[in-house]
Motif scaffolding. Structure first.
Motif, PDB file in Angstrom:
ATOM      1  N   PRO A   5     -30.931 -43.250  57.976  1.00 56.97           N
ATOM      2  CA  PRO A   5     -31.043 -44.022  56.734  1.00 56.97           C
ATOM      3  C   PRO A   5     -31.811 -45.335  56.874  1.00 56.97           C
ATOM      4  N   ASP A   6     -31.804 -45.913  58.069  1.00 58.34           N
ATOM      5  CA  ASP A   6     -32.435 -47.224  58.245  1.00 58.34           C
ATOM      6  C   ASP A   6     -33.691 -47.210  59.107  1.00 58.34           C
ATOM      7  N   TYR A  34     -35.162 -42.556  52.540  1.00 57.20           N
ATOM      8  CA  TYR A  34     -35.950 -41.332  52.616  1.00 57.20           C
ATOM      9  C   TYR A  34     -35.013 -40.134  52.665  1.00 57.20           C
ATOM     10  N   LEU A  35     -35.202 -39.204  51.726  1.00 58.10           N
ATOM     11  CA  LEU A  35     -34.392 -37.991  51.661  1.00 58.10           C
ATOM     12  C   LEU A  35     -35.306 -36.778  51.762  1.00 58.10           C
ATOM     13  N   THR A  73     -29.669 -21.105  54.305  1.00 58.82           N
ATOM     14  CA  THR A  73     -29.835 -22.529  54.576  1.00 58.82           C
ATOM     15  C   THR A  73     -29.126 -22.868  55.876  1.00 58.82           C
ATOM     16  N   HIS A  74     -29.099 -24.120  56.208  1.00 56.22           N
ATOM     17  CA  HIS A  74     -28.398 -24.574  57.413  1.00 56.22           C
ATOM     18  C   HIS A  74     -27.760 -25.928  57.111  1.00 56.22           C
ATOM     19  N   PRO A  75     -26.653 -26.245  57.767  1.00 56.11           N
ATOM     20  CA  PRO A  75     -26.060 -27.571  57.567  1.00 56.11           C
ATOM     21  C   PRO A  75     -26.914 -28.624  58.267  1.00 56.11           C
ATOM     22  N   CYS A  76     -27.035 -29.782  57.647  1.00 57.67           N
ATOM     23  CA  CYS A  76     -27.838 -30.848  58.241  1.00 57.67           C
ATOM     24  C   CYS A  76     -27.406 -32.174  57.636  1.00 57.67           C
ATOM     25  N   THR A 135     -29.694 -37.964  55.405  1.00 64.89           N
ATOM     26  CA  THR A 135     -31.104 -38.021  55.025  1.00 64.89           C
ATOM     27  C   THR A 135     -31.679 -36.618  54.810  1.00 64.89           C
ATOM     28  N   CYS A 136     -30.834 -35.617  54.914  1.00 66.97           N
ATOM     29  CA  CYS A 136     -31.256 -34.232  54.801  1.00 66.97           C
ATOM     30  C   CYS A 136     -30.382 -33.533  53.755  1.00 66.97           C
ATOM     31  N   LEU A 137     -31.017 -32.903  52.783  1.00 66.14           N
ATOM     32  CA  LEU A 137     -30.295 -32.195  51.723  1.00 66.14           C
ATOM     33  C   LEU A 137     -30.699 -30.731  51.757  1.00 66.14           C
ATOM     34  N   THR A 138     -29.791 -29.888  52.218  1.00 66.46           N
ATOM     35  CA  THR A 138     -30.063 -28.449  52.335  1.00 66.46           C
ATOM     36  C   THR A 138     -29.107 -27.633  51.467  1.00 66.46           C
ATOM     37  N   GLU A 139     -28.462 -28.267  50.485  1.00 69.27           N
ATOM     38  CA  GLU A 139     -27.407 -27.615  49.704  1.00 69.27           C
ATOM     39  C   GLU A 139     -27.816 -27.200  48.294  1.00 69.27           C
TER      40      GLU A 139
END
Length: 123
Positions: A3-4, A26-27, A36-39, A115-119
């Motif tokens: 995130p930073d 940043y996303l 998908t995969h968890p992240c 910072t990762c959206l895989t859902e």
């Protein structure tokens, strides 16, 4: 991606960190239909999404006020992710459309948020 900061070579003695603007977040978003995969923290080199090099519609709105921050078409990269620069410390509704299918998720953009959206499943 944290995130930073953008971190290169994490966990090695050669780790390099470049701080991000403290007002932005940043996303990386990887919509999917089947797999998908968890992240949590996006890896620019190893995370792979299902929908590679695909045109998508992206809409981001404040989850409380409904203010639209992003409403555009863009292509996912070769890794299946679309990168979004968002305002920090907000709760946002991210909607994705591709080929007539849609999906959405609510995200937060704070200092401890993923910072990762895989859902976002399209269907």
């Amino acid at each position: 991606m944290r995130p930073d900061a953008l971190v290169l070579q994490p966990g090695t003695s050669e780790e390099v960190s470049a701080p991000l603007d403290p007002s932005t977040f940043y996303l990386s978003v990887a919509p999917y239909r089947d797999a998908t995969h968890p992240c949590e923290m996006h890896s620019l080199t190893t995370c792979l999404g299902e929908m590679r090099d695909t045109e998508i519609g992206v809409r981001v709105a404040d989850a409380t006020t409904g203010e639209v921050l992003i409403d555009r078409r863009q292509r996912t990269a070769d890794n299946g992710f679309a990168g979004l620069w968002l305002p920090r410390d907000r709760e946002l509704r991210v909607s994705v459309e591709a080929g007539g299918d849609t999906g959405e998720a609510v995200v937060r953009t704070g200092s401890d948020d993923p910072t990762c959206l895989t859902e976002i499943r399209l269907g």
